[in-house]
Design an enzyme around this catalytic site. Structure first.
Site, mmCIF file in Angstrom:
data_model
loop_
_atom_site.group_PDB
_atom_site.id
_atom_site.type_symbol
_atom_site.label_atom_id
_atom_site.label_comp_id
_atom_site.label_asym_id
_atom_site.label_seq_id
_atom_site.Cartn_x
_atom_site.Cartn_y
_atom_site.Cartn_z
ATOM 1 N N VAL A 1 -1.553 -8.036 -4.288
ATOM 2 C CA VAL A 1 -1.089 -9.033 -3.273
ATOM 3 C C VAL A 1 -1.383 -10.316 -3.444
ATOM 4 C CG1 VAL A 1 -1.621 -9.611 -0.844
ATOM 5 C CG2 VAL A 1 -1.481 -7.090 -1.455
ATOM 6 N N ASP B 1 -11.386 -14.437 -8.702
ATOM 7 C CA ASP B 1 -11.616 -12.991 -8.737
ATOM 8 C C ASP B 1 -12.979 -12.508 -9.323
ATOM 9 O OD1 ASP B 1 -9.296 -10.056 -8.232
ATOM 10 O OD2 ASP B 1 -11.161 -9.817 -9.437
ATOM 11 N N CYS C 1 -1.589 1.456 0.951
ATOM 12 C CA CYS C 1 -1.249 1.247 2.141
ATOM 13 C C CYS C 1 -1.058 2.290 3.052
ATOM 14 C CB CYS C 1 -0.216 -0.023 2.323
ATOM 15 S SG CYS C 1 -0.370 -1.596 1.637
ATOM 16 N N THR D 1 -5.917 -5.282 4.933
ATOM 17 C CA THR D 1 -5.637 -4.649 5.964
ATOM 18 C C THR D 1 -6.737 -4.154 6.713
ATOM 19 O OG1 THR D 1 -3.251 -4.032 5.031
ATOM 20 C CG2 THR D 1 -4.403 -2.454 6.670
#
Length: 463
Positions: free
Chosen positions: A22, A40, A265, A125
């Site tokens: 993403v 990262d 997801c 999420t």
């Protein structure tokens, strides 16, 4: 709009925290318009990016080589940015409760380097309330700054579909939210840099968080319905794919298919919603029922394979089975939460030797996560069953004749009888040397023609 103008004029930078499936596409897209720091914690991944290698295969090596993203694993470099986008994974624990460790860790890393006047947007999420109730206090504690005074936050759910070259960041409407009108307007304007489809302004952060988590819960429930239909129709001896093709002739029939539901997801997000619901005293009925069906499909596929092998007079203990495809979806190297692993483990419980072929999968992630090594196609010989689990484009080159060669020596049949079968069929069969394939082919997503496979002797099965 002062911050927006500074970003536009390259007087302020954007940081992307988390450069996975993403975060990387987001970083690359913004870098075409503004200055971007790509952070990262995985130093190895950062070195790959700096070398022009895209391990996610989401944007490709050429794009990585030419992007202006400033890749770093040094968290202090986040101080150079004023607009931060957090795009780290949010998995579940073994007990299927939310694992907020990555997003908490990212909040701590960012908090230690947060400066006054910054805006932080979370894309991970989560269930409604995580951004304001969990992440904000961490940011305040680590930075010593005051939320709403020294910095502001927002939430914009990621909608990138790994491996999907059609529905990209630029072409999907972006839901955005902010803690107040000012932050909402700035966040919306910044995302409009890269999202050609436009933005939708949610009325609150919690609304945006909820919208994301139900998007995948809805898909999960619909696929669970398809999987349940597949189980029922298989018991009835009815081809589920044929049923769905007939039903889809109606204009409002939803186009879903049965399959293994994994990934970061669809197989995860519903648990975030039901976890929060249970905290509020409500216990899900539909969502968790759908989850149970989908979570059990790996076992169902393995059991169906064993039953087919028994009908083909195969010795199960010590049998050799090849599985083509181990990623959670086609044409994507991501193996996170792949349910193909459930099929492998279940077959191994029966004493079956499993070989896995997947030219797309990230072999390092596969080994580190599941201790599974990949095999080459050349190693697939003398099989008792072959399972096509993931319909990679790379697998479409195989014909049924190619697959027949992956099994042991075929049995001999009466050539005249088989010629009669071929003569009454719409297909042309190449039956050499009286050879007739009596092999188990588990074609989970229906890549091959069922009628043709059965006519030349395959013990064929699909969801």
């Amino acid at each position: 709009m002062e911050l927006y103008n500074k970003i536009l004029n390259r007087d302020a930078k954007i940081s992307i925290i988390g450069l996975g499936y993403v975060g990387m596409p987001i970083a690359v897209a913004f870098a075409k318009k503004v200055d971007v720091v790509g952070f990262d914690v995985n130093k190895q991944k950062i070195e790959l990016y700096k070398s022009g290698i895209d391990p996610t295969k989401e944007v490709g090596n050429d794009v990585i080589k030419n992007t202006t993203v400033d890749f770093t694993s040094d968290e202090t470099r986040l101080r150079e940015a004023k607009f931060h986008i957090v795009a780290v994974p949010t998995p579940v624990k073994e007990d299927r409760t939310p694992n907020l460790t990555p997003i908490k860790s990212a909040s701590r890393n960012l908090g230690r380097n947060l400066t006054k006047g910054s805006i932080v947007v979370f894309e991970s999420t989560v269930y409604p309330g995580v951004t304001e109730d969990i992440c904000v206090p961490i940011l305040e504690k680590e930075s010593g700054l005051k939320h709403g005074v020294d910095f502001k936050v927002g939430y914009s759910p990621e909608r990138i579909n790994p491996g999907d070259q059609e529905h990209r960041l630029e072409s999907i409407i972006k839901v955005v939210s902010g803690m107040d009108i000012e932050s909402l307007e700035i966040i919306a304007k910044v995302y409009e840099f890269v999202v050609d489809a436009g933005v939708f302004k949610a009325e609150s952060i919690k609304v945006a968080e909820a919208a994301k988590v139900i998007e995948n819960a809805q898909r999960d429930i619909n696929i669970a319905f398809m999987n349940e239909l597949s189980i029922i129709f298989n018991k009835m001896g009815i081809d589920t794919k044929a049923v769905l093709e007939a039903a889809r002739t109606k204009w409002n029939f939803l186009k879903f298919s049965p399959g293994l539901v994994g990934g970061h997801c669809i197989g995860v997000d519903p648990y975030y919603l039901t976890y929060k619901a249970e905290q509020m005293g409500y216990y899900s009925q539909i969502i968790l029922s759908g989850r149970k069906i989908n979570d059990d499909m790996g076992k169902y596929v393995a059991e169906s394979t064993v039953k087919k092998m028994i009908k083909a007079n195969k010795q199960i203990n010590g049998a050799k089975v090849a599985i083509f495809g181990v990623t959670f979806k086609e044409n994507c190297p991501d193996v996170r939460n792949t349910k193909v692993v459930d099929v492998i483990k279940e077959l191994e419980e029966y004493g079956v030797e499993v070989k896995v072929v997947d030219p797309v999968a990230d072999k390092d992630d596969l080994w580190n996560e599941y201790r599974i090594n990949l095999s080459s196609v050349e190693e697939i010989k003398e099989m008792d069953a072959v399972i096509f689990a993931v319909p990679h484009e790379a697998f479409k080159v195989y014909s049924l004749k190619d697959i027949k060669l992956m099994f042991g020596s075929p049995r001999l049949v009466n050539l005249e009888v088989m010629n009669e079968v071929a003569a009454t069929s719409e297909f042309e069969f190449d039956i050499d040397n009286n050879e007739y394939c009596d092999c188990v082919l588990m074609d989970l997503k229906g890549m091959f023609n069922r009628f043709e496979a059965e006519q030349i002797g395959f013990k064929y099965w699909r969801l």
